[in-house]
Design an enzyme around this catalytic site. Structure first.
Site, PDB file in Angstrom:
ATOM      1  CG  HIS A  37      -1.871   1.111   1.338  1.00 54.04           C
ATOM      2  ND1 HIS A  37      -3.168   1.017   0.899  1.00 54.04           N
ATOM      3  CD2 HIS A  37      -1.722   2.368   1.818  1.00 54.04           C
ATOM      4  CE1 HIS A  37      -3.780   2.175   1.101  1.00 54.04           C
ATOM      5  NE2 HIS A  37      -2.929   3.005   1.672  1.00 54.04           N
ATOM      6  CD  GLU A  38       1.549   3.486   3.769  1.00 53.53           C
ATOM      7  OE1 GLU A  38       1.662   4.550   3.133  1.00 53.53           O
ATOM      8  OE2 GLU A  38       0.569   3.232   4.515  1.00 53.53           O
TER       9      GLU A  38
ATOM     10  CG  HIS B 296       0.349   6.383  -0.462  1.00 57.09           C
ATOM     11  ND1 HIS B 296      -0.626   7.181  -0.996  1.00 57.09           N
ATOM     12  CD2 HIS B 296      -0.253   5.670   0.530  1.00 57.09           C
ATOM     13  CE1 HIS B 296      -1.784   6.976  -0.345  1.00 57.09           C
ATOM     14  NE2 HIS B 296      -1.578   6.054   0.587  1.00 57.09           N
TER      15      HIS B 296
ATOM     16  CD  GLU C  80      -5.929   5.661   0.481  1.00 57.66           C
ATOM     17  OE1 GLU C  80      -4.987   6.402   0.813  1.00 57.66           O
ATOM     18  OE2 GLU C  80      -6.163   4.568   1.053  1.00 57.66           O
TER      19      GLU C  80
END
Lengths: 496, 496
Positions: A263-264, A267, A293
């Site tokens: 997930h990160e 980003h 997001e």
């Protein structure tokens, strides 16, 4: 020096100050000794105060007006000037005394929240939160007066430029109409199929870390311009050319840390992929929180919880942890990583039930900002909503309205961007697959180049050149909608 | 708000900016990914520029004049106001264009120095160093004009307030008169006694780290307000309430990392012991570089290379590394940690030969600032000095005048503080033992409280309340001299 180039120098300096604050904020979450908290608070307040002073100085306003009057810009410089104006408006709209009052009340509220959550004691937080809400409403009114928006939209615009309730409301209404049915159907199918096999630990931290790094590299994370570290609450932070993501390891369960890293990394790829020539200018920034997001969710949810990805992941896991057997086969991993199950905690929610958490928070925070919901009534309203939207009875405020730091830290208008990001991610992933039919097969082979290249071209490298809406339309051929997200959930959870 | 209290607020803000820069500087040396170097440079330049602007703003000058005119202060506030004036004078004396030019040339020179040292290629550095020297001389002249000092004293005053060539010259002349003889005698004694037994590795990094932490804690390092990490070049940095020391581990030899940790812990104790009520004000700062170095050397050289300390250290080492035998007995450790041997590299020098490295650099840098030594003649002059002072023939500039970063980074007037620190350390340690006769015995038991308490009271907690000279006289009953250092060396190396 033209007025515009003088602004470029001024905003490059602001970028440097913000970058400094980004690294100090990262350090505070990862390594800082506890006794340094107060001093660190003063350092960050000093940097933010200086940035605010520079941004709202009369000289900034004069030079902006001169540059706008001079005209003659187009393309990136024109968009950059517009973004400078945007930053100026948001900063200058709020009187300095209000900025300082909010900063003080917020620090206090965040601190009290930690204790209140620990003890599930909403009453302790309530007066601080009420005071903070009062100030946030004032800020919303002040910004709204300048932007010609109502207070909630004005706050929302600070997180996601151009986003409005008038865009969100129909999207969320549509979700509300079909999502509960889809969740029920998915759960029934999963119940009929039986439980997936568990993955038994222990899983050494260092092995988990190496696995995370392997996947980060595969996805295209540039280690010369970023790091992976540990923090209690995972995040992506740092500065330009220095993107720092964090995770938290649990030796009994590697999956949360692993999915958190993915997930990160989503980003981080956005941050590392911003247009190099504009990386210290407003137009070189990521567009807004919903698009940000979308980049984490396109990696974590769309790509890395897909059946195809499990074919790549399964042998990596078996080798890393020295395991084998049916639990470690791609199909079982896919079932584990796509479980649908209503729960109390937003950050633990699966992608199907997650929007319900956001619908609830959006409903509550718009009411709070409008003055229609008092802080004293928040726990009840929260619990009512959980019952209505997810069929759950909240046992205590720790697992209810105290679970998130957003409101106690003054972030009203932020929550909807999570679900807007999920919708955007589905729409972008669909467009990427249409443009690159080989993409799913490449995921199975651990080749993320087609996805990354498509995202670079259509999102990352475009920075804030156009509005969120325009970027999304350019990339997918349509404005933001729910169709792609619905199709995605139907395909993944209903086999449709 | 009185003029004085308005100044306190202004200097607290400066302290916060400097603290932010301290943490960013620490990060750059320990964790920062290589690709972030340029952006980090911009962040630090922005912070330093802002600090300089705030410090030299007309408002600062006006408020200083008002506060001085108002009078009525004494004790700490009066000393604080004097230190504010000192900071202002040093910053405002140098025109902004000169500050910026120096910053640019220095960055370039430091970068070229790294390559030049690696390749032992002085010619590559020479033009950059010559340009930098020109600017440092200008800065020295500009500051000197305001301070009423010659350029070298003006530069020196920036590192060590109140220090002057007229103080240094007789001290260094005295050292020159007896140190070579003492070194020769110590070496003869050591040769006659034979080589100490070597400590055979390997020594795992994590064990070394834990041992370092154990000793730091024993010495009184407050881990709630500091950290130990790794960097290529060990240092003590960070910020108020957040003191970060570093070391570098070698698995074949633990002693350098260990002694390095003890040295940096001495610096850290000074920083952590500064007066709490004044820790964000100029008067709460450490007094200057010579006193700072005295605190690292009193811990490393005076206390932790003593015979008494070895009685405490030996069993710790045996247990940590699982070793035993005569090499690990206190007497052998003492002999290992007090070897006297002239060498080319300053940072590797023992305490007896170290001053020779400083005498040479002081001689050369005073000549450079006076315009009596051209950069082109520096290598020859350096090598002549090494032959004269230590009897060594420098084989290449890498091990000669290219070894230190000080000059290439514009630090002229810094070198003498190392030896002034060594003299101060000896004088302070002697006074501490006189005041606390149990002190040496406590070292043998690993009880550092008597030493720490004495240093806290007489040095750390006094901040910049008085001049270096006054602090030292208050603590030891005499101004800085060479007698205590000479007695210390005679006792330790000649058994006298």
């Amino acid at each position: 020096m033209t007025p515009y180039s003088s602004l470029e120098a001024r905003f490059a300096r602001l970028s440097a100050i913000e970058g400094a604050a980004g690294i100090l904020g990262w350090d505070a979450q990862t390594l800082m000794p506890e006794g340094a908290a107060e001093t660190r608070g003063e350092q960050l307040a000093a940097l933010r105060g200086l940035a605010h002073e520079i941004l709202t100085a009369p000289e900034t306003a004069d030079t902006l007006a001169e540059a706008e009057g001079a005209g003659g810009l187009d393309g990136w410089p024109a968009a950059n000037l517009a973004e400078m104006r945007r930053s100026y408006i948001h900063a200058a709209a709020v009187p300095r005394e209000l900025v300082e009052a909010e900063s003080r009340v917020r620090s206090r509220s965040e601190m009290v929240w930690r204790e209140a959550r620990r003890d599930s004691d909403f009453a302790r937080l309530a007066p601080h939160l009420a005071e903070l809400l009062r100030l946030e409403r004032e800020i919303g009114q002040a910004k709204g007066a300048v932007l010609g928006l109502d207070p909630y939209d004005a706050l929302l615009d600070g997180y996601d430029p151009g986003m409005r309730r008038s865009i969100i409301d129909p999207l969320f209404a549509d979700l509300t109409s079909w999502l509960p049915g889809l969740i029920a159907e998915a759960r029934a199918r999963q119940a009929a199929a039986g439980e997936p096999l568990p993955l038994d630990g222990p899983f050494p931290v260092e092995t988990q870390r190496q696995l995370g790094l392997t996947l980060m590299r595969a996805l295209g994370f540039d280690e010369a311009r970023g790091r992976l570290d540990i923090s209690l609450h995972p995040f992506c932070g740092g500065a330009t050319d220095d993107v720092r993501i964090t995770t938290r390891y649990d030796e009994t369960d590697f999956s949360r840390a692993l999915m958190g890293v993915l997930h990160e990394t989503g980003h981080a790829l956005y941050e590392q992929g911003r247009p190099a020539a504009w990386r210290h200018q407003p137009v070189g920034s990521a567009r807004g929180m919903s698009l940000h997001e979308s980049q984490s969710l396109i990696v974590e949810m769309q790509a890395c919880r897909s059946r195809e990805f499990m074919a790549y992941l399964a042998p990596l896991l078996r080798e890393a942890f020295g395991r084998s057997g049916p639990a470690w086969e791609p199909e079982n991993l896919f079932r584990l990583y796509t479980r649908v199950e209503p729960g109390f905690i937003r950050v633990d929610a699966d992608e199907a039930t997650y929007p319900a958490h956001i619908l609830l928070r959006y409903r509550l925070e718009t009411a709070m900002i409008a003055g229609d919901l008092a802080i004293a009534d928040l726990p009840g309203a929260f619990n009512d909503g959980m019952r209505e939207l997810l069929g759950l009875t909240v046992p205590d405020d720790r697992r209810g309205c105290l679970q998130d730091i957003h409101w106690p830290s003054g972030a009203f208008g932020y929550f909807p961007t999570y679900t807007l990001g999920a919708l955007s991610a589905a729409q972008l992933f669909k467009a990427a697959k249409a443009a690159e039919p080989a993409l799913p097969g490449c995921l199975a082979a651990g080749d993320f180049a087609p996805l990354r290249t498509w995202l670079r071209t259509h999102i990352h490298e475009r920075g804030s050149l156009r509005s969120t809406d325009a970027l999304l339309s350019d990339a997918t051929g349509a404005p933001l909608g729910t169709a792609a997200f619905r199709s995605h959930l139907q395909a993944r959870y209903l086999g449709a």
